[in-house]
Design an enzyme around this catalytic site. Structure first.
Site, short mmCIF file in Angstrom:
data_model
loop_
_atom_site.label_atom_id
_atom_site.label_comp_id
_atom_site.label_asym_id
_atom_site.label_seq_id
_atom_site.Cartn_x
_atom_site.Cartn_y
_atom_site.Cartn_z
N HIS A 1 3.84 6.07 -7.62
CA HIS A 1 2.64 6.17 -8.45
C HIS A 1 2.66 7.40 -9.35
O HIS A 1 1.65 7.75 -9.95
CB HIS A 1 1.38 6.16 -7.57
N TRP B 1 -7.93 -8.70 -1.74
CA TRP B 1 -7.74 -8.47 -3.17
C TRP B 1 -8.15 -9.68 -4.00
O TRP B 1 -7.77 -9.83 -5.15
CB TRP B 1 -6.29 -8.07 -3.44
#
Length: 772
Positions: free
Chosen positions: A709, A576
């Site tokens: 989510h 990331w």
């Protein structure tokens, strides 16, 4: 070097472009729409403005052919599902009532209806919405979005090329819909899908498209003969259409391998291939296949996934070789520029010399145009650019930031014993249970709690000088006290401090490690309206001082229950970030692991008994072809163990992973030797629990029972039902109860209700266990 001008002028193009806008205007407009502050018309006008700006920037940079259809309100794979009419039955009523609201319902769910499953786009950190298909799926063409954006670009005077997810990749990315047999293969629907693609291609041709790009990145993975035959059939049939645009089939992220001759022989008009280091074999394979006589080749020589400047001379050498292998060679990035930030020029806090090493999307388009000009007109026309490029590359290679002798000496001294716990899991588990005194089915969360507007305002106030450090830290202490108090009241067993001081799970650590650079405006889409700023891993890594001990220790002082120390693991720190490309990834991972090992030791010394080292990127970084798996997993699991193996038996090591296909790496999960692993499982209906059981995973696990989510609040019974499914695979003494992932992006009201329901579910199921 001197390159002769190409016979046909090389053109510059890209496969896709960042969607968000310079100031993340799209995120703000969409979230405003969700909250009722922005109308649908206003949202659509914002989107049109961003598309116009993107196309104009590309043209101004010297790009000859602009992509259309790559823009999305949420996800391009979800857009493809809409385009082919593959709307799940549970969402059809919402889509028919309001197409835009129904679209977002598929992505995010509602209180009553679950969203589509979400997972990683190949080996990137971009998430796509997984199509749900079954033997009863009926496809129907809806080309309105693709035709509309094509017409927008044509009206502005641009040369557009619509970009679609190809039919083979779309089906290979799909999963059986709920209720469909798990062994159903969506690829069997290809003959049903191809006429829909044919209709859409016809619509695009009628609207003025000369070329259409069909993305088939799934073909760079290992594929069976049946899958290769499906690709051959798909492009034989689409290529045979009489009234169609010219077809450019694109692949990226790796070499095409056995799929290359299939596509090279197909009756299509061009191929777009990746020629960066990740796909170095494509050049020799293309030559072995006899090239692409009579066809267009779009050469991806500029890395679309990383942010380092291109080596012009190396790229021109590759392009020069390719001139003899195709009828026409054009220049592009290796993949969509969706995966990099927009503009490096707006960064003000990076040393100007280092900034010259970086190329974000805007700079990459300039690189592509420069290479196309050099290829078409000769390198003498870009002599100044070549000289500047050589100087910038030399500056980076010779910089002190890239070579720290102390870091390299420590890394070289690591032994196998440094990466192993002193006792096996069974002995550690006994010590941990005695020390921690947790109940069956212990409850915990993954780490972060909602990042409120007040917290973001406090960080902004600190940066602007409106509050001093003491005032900021008092706000952080208040937030930690409130998070701890809520968890105690809710009945959670192992607490977290909520991470109010952290901006991002990678950036927070990168800002405290030497060798990393942080950006201010380097936003990249992760999913939907979630954007991250990946730091730049520029040099050798070390930890000057403790990074998390202070706030973890403070949180522990507020409660008698155990508080987890929270770290991001070495593989995720690489995955990331924009990682350096001048040394092997395994070497960089070891440096990061050693820095984190020091942090783990300091946490334990400060009294932290539970330490979580998150590795959500372990699966996403897995090479796309099986030939690279063993070497990658060897260094990746070694890096995790090197981070965590120095603790005492009674210190419990956790890890966390989310939104990936875990079945591919169960052995690697085992090899991490973590005491507890928490994983995403709610949207996939506990699939990972079954995969762990099938493997014989011997340690503790927490498959998630709360999908974070989505804004919906799962009921206690829904969470209990998932938990019971988990118990079918994992014994109660080794099963944890937790959400799928961190709660940073959620609001407090839904977080409170969901976690209270999670605890209630754990208590209900715990009472059903005879030995509890």
């Amino acid at each position: 070097m001197t390159a002769k001008p190409a016979a046909a002028a090389a053109r510059a193009t890209v496969y896709g472009y960042p969607r968000q806008g310079q100031h993340r205007e799209l995120k703000k407009a969409i979230e405003g729409y969700w909250k009722g502050r922005v109308t649908a018309d206003a949202l659509m006008e914002t989107a049109r403005g961003l598309r116009r700006a993107n196309w104009q920037q590309l043209v101004d940079a010297g790009v000859h052919e602009v992509p259309t259809g790559d823009f999305s309100y949420y996800d391009h794979v979800l857009d493809t599902s809409v385009m082919v009419g593959a709307v799940p039955g549970r969402h059809r009523a919402a889509v028919e009532a309001d197409a835009l609201d129904g679209y977002f319902a598929m992505a995010r769910g509602t209180q009553d209806v679950a969203p589509l499953e979400m997972t990683k786009w190949f080996d990137t950190n971009y998430h796509y919405l997984v199509p749900e298909l079954g033997p009863d799926t009926v496809f129907a063409a809806d080309s309105a979005k693709q035709v509309g954006e094509l017409k927008e670009a044509l009206a502005l005077g641009h040369t557009p090329r619509p970009v679609l997810v190809g039919p083979v990749t779309y089906l290979l990315l799909a999963k059986p819909a709920p209720g469909v047999a798990a062994d159903f293969e969506p690829l069997t629907l290809l003959d049903r899908l191809l006429p829909v693609y044919a209709e859409i291609l016809g619509d695009l041709r009628a609207a003025g498209a000369e070329w259409v790009q069909l993305d088939e990145p799934a073909l760079v993975q290992d594929r069976t003969p049946a899958e290769l035959n499906a690709a051959e059939r798909a492009y034989r049939d689409l290529g045979a259409l009489t009234d169609r645009p010219k077809l450019l089939v694109a692949s990226y992220f790796d070499q095409l391998g056995e799929a290359l001759p299939v596509l090279a022989k197909a009756p299509v008009d061009g191929l777009a291939l990746d020629f960066t280091e990740a796909a170095a074999g494509n050049l020799d394979a293309l030559a072995a296949a006899g090239g692409l006589p009579g066809k267009r080749l779009v050469a991806g020589v500029v890395n679309g996934r990383n942010i380092w400047i291109n080596d012009y001379e190396k790229s021109l050498a590759t392009l020069g070789t390719l001139l003899g292998l195709a009828d026409r060679v054009d220049v592009a990035a290796s993949c969509s520029l969706l995966h990099v930030p927009l503009d490096a020029a707006v960064e003000r806090d990076i040393d100007p010399q280092i900034l010259r090493w970086l190329a974000f999307a805007k700079q990459k388009t300039a690189e592509i145009a420069t290479l196309a000009r050099g290829l078409a007109q000769g390198t003498h026309t870009i002599a100044a650019e070549l000289a500047a490029n050589r100087a910038d590359l030399a500056s980076r290679a010779g910089s002190a930031i890239t070579h720290d002798p102390a870091v390299r000496a420590r890394s070289a001294a690591v032994t196998d014993a440094d990466g192993r716990r002193s006792a096996p899991y069974a002995k550690r588990a006994t010590a941990q249970r005695a020390h921690l005194g947790l109940p069956l089915l212990p409850t915990t969360t993954i780490g972060s709690f909602p990042q409120t507007g007040e917290l973001r305002a406090a960080r902004a106030d600190l940066r602007a000088g409106r509050i001093d450090t003491a005032g900021y830290e008092e706000r952080i202490r208040n937030e930690i006290r409130e998070v701890i108090a809520f968890q105690e009241k809710a009945g959670i067993d192992v607490l977290v401090h909520g991470e109010p001081e952290r901006n991002d799970m990678v950036q927070y650590f990168a800002e405290q490690l030497t060798g990393y650079l942080a950006t201010q405006h380097g936003w990249v889409q992760s999913y939907g309206t979630r954007y991250v700023r990946p730091p730049v891993l520029a040099g050798d890594i070390s930890r000057p001082e403790p990074m998390t001990v202070r706030w973890t220790t403070y949180a522990q002082s507020c409660t008698d229950r155990p508080v987890k120390g929270m770290l991001t693991g070495p593989v995720t720190m690489l995955a990331w970030s924009f990682v350096r490309d001048d040394q092997p990834l395994g070497d960089t991972a070891r440096q990061v692991a050693l820095a984190l090992r020091d942090e783990v030791a300091d946490l334990e010394a400060a009294g932290t008994s539970v330490i979580q080292v998150d590795e959500p990127a372990l699966r996403e970084t897995l090479p796309l072809r099986a030939a690279g798996h063993a070497a990658y997993l060897a260094w990746a699991t070694e890096a995790f163990r090197l981070t965590t193996s120095g603790v005492r038996d009674r210190t419990q090591i956790h890890t966390h992973m989310c939104y990936a296909e875990f079945g591919d790496i169960v052995q690697a999960i085992d090899d991490l030797d973590a005491d507890v692993i928490s994983l995403e499982a709610a949207r996939s209906h506990m699939q990972v629990a079954r995969e762990l059981a099938a493997h014989g995973y011997p340690r503790e696990a927490g498959p998630g029972v709360y999908d974070i989510h989505s804004p919906r609040v799962p009921s206690a019974e829904e969470a209990a039902s998932l938990l019971r499914k988990g118990l079918d695979a994992i014994p109660a003494e080794r099963l944890w109860v937790n959400p799928d992932c961190g709660l940073k992006t959620r609001a407090w009201p839904e977080t409170r209700a969901s976690l209270e329901n999670l605890v209630a579910a754990a208590r209900t199921v715990r009472a059903e266990i005879p030995s509890a």
